[in-house]
Scaffold this active site. Structure first.
Site, PDB file in Angstrom:
ATOM      1  N   SER A  94      -5.970  -0.944 -15.653  1.00  0.00           N
ATOM      2  CA  SER A  94      -7.149  -1.235 -14.841  1.00  0.00           C
ATOM      3  C   SER A  94      -8.110  -2.078 -15.656  1.00  0.00           C
ATOM      4  O   SER A  94      -8.165  -1.973 -16.891  1.00  0.00           O
ATOM      5  CB  SER A  94      -7.833   0.067 -14.416  1.00  0.00           C
ATOM      6  N   TYR A 144     -12.099   8.625 -15.372  1.00  0.00           N
ATOM      7  CA  TYR A 144     -11.005   7.728 -14.979  1.00  0.00           C
ATOM      8  C   TYR A 144     -10.944   6.533 -15.916  1.00  0.00           C
ATOM      9  O   TYR A 144      -9.873   6.158 -16.405  1.00  0.00           O
ATOM     10  CB  TYR A 144     -11.216   7.262 -13.533  1.00  0.00           C
TER      11      TYR A 144
END
Length: 328
Positions: A145, A158
């Site tokens: 990500s 996260y």
């Protein structure tokens, strides 16, 4: 595989295949004639993907798998090799999320997040590289990500796990540097229109959404397909994601501050939502490619068609390169 840079008849194992980027990737590989091994926690959702992949001409083995279970991951790799004889490409695409300020989540949610995103990714990478070393070649594609480089204070845990995933991928790239037939690729998506946001544990007090401008999952699937054809160290997709990477190299502090403010502000909708664990512990029985976060039918269709066109263009470019090589 089916030829230099071709994925036809390649054996492609995809974790997280029941939803979002993983599901779009499975469909893209099926359309190109790959043999697929699909894994996720939900057997029911996998059955949907299996049907869609077979309709596109793909051979499919479905293996419901919780990647936090070491025995289950070993079984996944073993069944793939038993069925198809090898694994050419392993796409590690599982991810779960927690949204909310640090301290709003339960300890059990933290453990589940780290077990899935970090420990599970490590287990899959171990299994993939062990298989590749035994057969002499293979490509591991790790889906990370942009939040492994840039912060979002609304999803600190996260983001932390994605920093760990990027660190693992960078180290594995060096670990296999002396083996030219084993490659590790790192894909860093920006915001993508998937069901991830509805399924994340949510402690923000508001409904979640993909941070605009969210891209079609098909575009990330095309990038992953490109890695399988021609491995690259790091890949992202979309103008905004590329600009963010460049800006971070030039002015890291300013870029981190701007991205943190933007992403935190636009992660939530005005509508309220009760706190809950989402699908951290229990997988949903169905899956989908899209999350419905891109406004306008035209924009949605253009994004999906662009992703499909990028995948096909990559195959045409490969065929052209092979033809030119034969002419020479």
């Amino acid at each position: 595989m089916g030829g230099r840079g071709s994925v036809r008849d390649a054996v492609v194992l995809i974790t997280g295949a029941s939803s979002g980027i993983g599901r779009a990737t499975a469909l893209a590989f099926a359309a190109d004639g790959a043999r697929l091994v699909l894994a996720s926690r939900s057997g029911e959702a996998l059955a949907e993907v299996e049907r869609d992949c077979r309709a596109r001409g793909g051979q499919v083995l479905v293996v419901p798998t919780d990647i936090t279970d070491p025995a289950a991951v070993e079984r996944l790799a073993r069944l793939a090799v038993r069925r198809f004889g090898r694994i050419d490409v392993w796409v590690e695409g599982v991810a779960v999320g927690i949204a909310g300020p640090l301290g709003s989540e339960s300890v059990d949610e933290i453990r589940r997040l780290v077990d899935t995103n970090v420990f599970g990714t490590v287990l899959c990478a171990r299994a993939a590289l062990a298989t590749f070393r035994a057969q002499g070649d293979g490509i591991l594609v790790v889906v990370g990500s942009l939040l492994s480089l840039l912060p979002n204070p609304m999803v600190p845990l996260y983001s932390m796990t994605k920093f760990a995933v990027r660190g693992l991928a960078l180290n594995l790239q060096q670990a296999v540097a002396g083996h030219p037939r084993i490659r590790v690729c790192l894909v860093l998506p920006g915001p993508v229109d998937t069901p991830f946001f509805e399924r994340a544990a949510n402690h923000t007090g508001h409904q979640l959404r993909a941070i605009p401008p969210a891209y079609a999952p098909e575009r990330l699937a095309a990038a992953i397909l490109a890695c399988a054809r021609r491995p690259r160290r790091l890949v992202t997709t979309g103008v905004v994601a590329h600009l963010a990477l460049v800006a971070h190299r030039v002015a890291p502090h300013t870029t981190e501050s701007l991205v943190a403010r933007w992403s935190a502000a636009f992660l939530t909708k005005p509508a309220s939502a009760a706190p809950g664990p989402g699908s951290l512990f229990d997988p949903p029985p169905t899956g989908a490619v899209h999350g419905g976060h891109r406004r306008g039918r035209l924009r949605r269709r253009l994004g999906e068609r662009l992703g499909i066109a990028q995948a096909r263009r990559g195959e045409r470019a490969r065929v052209a390169r092979d033809g030119n090589s034969r002419i020479r």
